[in-house]
Design an enzyme around this catalytic site. Structure first.
Site, PDB file in Angstrom:
ATOM      1  N   THR A   1       0.839  -1.205   0.000  1.00  0.00           N
ATOM      2  CA  THR A   1       0.000   0.000   0.000  1.00  0.00           C
ATOM      3  C   THR A   1       0.872   1.252   0.000  1.00  0.00           C
ATOM      4  O   THR A   1       0.631   2.193  -0.776  1.00  0.00           O
ATOM      5  CB  THR A   1      -0.924   0.000   1.240  1.00  0.00           C
ATOM      6  OG1 THR A   1      -1.713  -1.190   1.205  1.00  0.00           O
ATOM      7  CG2 THR A   1      -1.833   1.212   1.254  1.00  0.00           C
TER       8      THR A   1
ATOM      9  N   CYS B   1      -9.696  -6.984   2.052  1.00  0.00           N
ATOM     10  CA  CYS B   1     -10.152  -5.706   2.615  1.00  0.00           C
ATOM     11  C   CYS B   1     -11.622  -5.451   2.291  1.00  0.00           C
ATOM     12  O   CYS B   1     -12.266  -4.674   2.976  1.00  0.00           O
ATOM     13  CB  CYS B   1      -9.294  -4.559   2.110  1.00  0.00           C
ATOM     14  SG  CYS B   1      -8.014  -5.020   0.973  1.00  0.00           S
TER      15      CYS B   1
HETATM   16  C1  PLP Z   1      -2.196  -6.391  -5.715  1.00  0.00           C
HETATM   17  C2  PLP Z   1      -2.006  -5.841  -4.331  1.00  0.00           C
HETATM   18  N1  PLP Z   1      -1.524  -4.611  -4.180  1.00  0.00           N
HETATM   19  C3  PLP Z   1      -1.325  -4.073  -2.968  1.00  0.00           C
HETATM   20  C4  PLP Z   1      -1.599  -4.770  -1.824  1.00  0.00           C
HETATM   21  C5  PLP Z   1      -1.362  -4.136  -0.493  1.00  0.00           C
HETATM   22  O1  PLP Z   1      -0.189  -4.639   0.090  1.00  0.00           O
HETATM   23  P1  PLP Z   1       0.056  -4.500   1.668  1.00  0.00           P
HETATM   24  O2  PLP Z   1      -0.927  -5.400   2.328  1.00  0.00           O
HETATM   25  O3  PLP Z   1       1.473  -4.931   1.867  1.00  0.00           O
HETATM   26  O4  PLP Z   1      -0.146  -3.058   2.013  1.00  0.00           O
HETATM   27  C6  PLP Z   1      -2.121  -6.066  -1.928  1.00  0.00           C
HETATM   28  C7  PLP Z   1      -2.511  -6.822  -0.713  1.00  0.00           C
HETATM   29  O5  PLP Z   1      -3.558  -7.464  -0.691  1.00  0.00           O
HETATM   30  C8  PLP Z   1      -2.311  -6.615  -3.223  1.00  0.00           C
HETATM   31  O6  PLP Z   1      -2.798  -7.854  -3.376  1.00  0.00           O
END
Ligand code: PLP
Length: 388
Positions: free
Chosen positions: A72, A322
């Site tokens: 993120t 989420c």
């Molecule tokens: C494609 C994608 N991008 C970004 C994220 C976010 O990553 P993080 O959980 O390390 O913030 C996720 C997590 O589910 C993801 O699957």
């Protein structure tokens, strides 16, 4: 009760080797990596070794790696580090919320945002990206592997378009790293986000590749950490874990790990489709990451399936963790043209390094039973049986 975990796109267990590599950095090796004494030198060296490991996987220079708190943050740093009011950003309709909502916020701040569609297989047409270019386009952000379907987007083709147009190109490779080869030069990306907890490192650590020379405005201001691109004392233990997980992912890719994973996934997929009628794979027509299959079981509610399977020991999901619990069907599946009922009847199975052929057989014995039982209770299914 036996518990099988097929939700590795949500998060993965930390591998024992990764945990072992991290342990000293919680106790004896506790220094702040910015300190100049022995303790700082020790942790600085560990952070730089991890940086080299990530750089080796991505085929870039260590100085081009910025450690972050995860996917993120990397996605947000890419978008807000480059786009200003009056700029134009091109994104896609199937991005993770980390990119989608960053672009939405950028839009509220005066950035023009275009979202390109996908086809029924979940694929972006690179020509749509080319057509969306404007004189003020600053950034293209398109994911590499979709977290819900595993569909691999045409990053290389879009990389060429971005280079021709002299526009920055970011890819969210959170679900691609460790599963498919990632070479930033070949892909033609300027920025690439990855996350530790999708590759058996801990939650709360990640990295952003930033091509040398890219003028990125930081999101946080403080010390000179990460070459002024990300202020804040480094999460040394997490970074060491990421470095170890990346090293293991590299070895696994080199020794056929992806092919083995795809064979397990394919066995699961074909087994389910052979046993269960009115079911199919979302994104079947596209190249996909080897660990993911997203299957619709018509006449069912995905959420009910998840609960029923969990009670029997199988952990799966309806897509983005989420958004679980939300009534809205997945934006990814609806962007692919699925009607809401089918999108809601879809389940994501995502495998990890810890899964075995035995786990797949467990799922193959369980899922058809659960589908049959839930369909017996489904008024929609009864109506269909009566009609047809
Ligand atoms: C494609 C994608 N991008 C970004 C994220 C976010 O990553 P993080 O959980 O390390 O913030 C996720 C997590 O589910 C993801 O699957």
């Amino acid at each position: 009760m036996r518990r099988i975990y097929f939700d590795n796109n949500a998060t993965t267990p930390v591998l024992p080797e990764v945990l072992a590599a991290m342990m000293p950095y919680f106790s004896d090796a506790f220094g702040n990596a910015s300190s100049i004494h022995h303790h700082g030198q020790e942790t600085r060296a560990a952070v730089e070794r991890a940086r080299e490991s990530v750089a080796e996987l991505l085929h870039c220079r260590p100085s081009e790696i910025v450690f972050t708190s995860g996917g993120t943050e990397g996605d947000n740093l890419a978008v807000f580090g480059l786009a200003r009011a009056g700029d134009h950003v091109i994104t896609t309709s199937v991005e993770h919320h980390a990119v989608m909502n960053a672009c939405k916020r950028a839009g509220e701040m005066g950035v023009e945002v275009t979202s390109v569609p996908v086809d029924a297989a979940g694929l972006v047409d690179p020509e749509d990206v080319r057509r969306a270019l404007r004189p003020n386009t600053r950034l293209i952000t398109m994911m590499m592997a979709n977290n819900e379907t595993g569909v691999l987007e045409p990053v290389e083709e879009v990389g060429r378009i971005a280079a021709e147009a002299d526009v920055y190109f970011h890819t969210d490779a959170v679900q691609a790293v460790g599963k498919v080869p990632v070479d930033v030069a070949r892909l033609g990306v300027d920025l690439l986000a990855l996350s530790g907890h999708k590759i058996h490192a801990p939650q709360g650590v990640g990295a952003l590749y930033v091509r040398g020379g890219t003028k990125l405005t930081p999101m946080m201001f403080g010390g000179s950490h990460e070459r002024f691109r990300r202020a804040g004392t480094e999460n040394v233990a997490g970074i060491v874990g990421l470095g170890k997980a990346v090293e293991m992912a590299r070895e696994s890719l080199a020794s056929g790990g992806a092919e083995k994973m795809a064979a397990l996934r394919d066995r699961l997929e074909t087994g389910l489709l052979a046993e269960i009628e009115s079911a199919g794979v979302n994104g079947a027509g596209a190249p996909r990451a080897p660990n993911t299959t997203n299957v619709y079981f018509d006449y069912l509610e995905g959420e009910a399936m998840i609960i029923a399977l969990d009670l029997k020991g199988l952990a799966v999901s309806t897509g983005a963790a989420c958004s679980s619990g939300a009534i809205e069907p997945s934006h990814v599946l609806t962007a692919m043209g699925l009607r809401p009922e089918r999108a809601r009847a879809s389940i994501r199975f995502s495998l990890g390094k810890q899964n075995s052929a035995d786990d797949v057989e467990f799922a193959l014995a369980l899922v058809p039973q659960v589908v049959a039982r839930l369909r017996e209770l489904s008024p929609l299914y009864k109506k269909r049986v009566a009609v047809g």
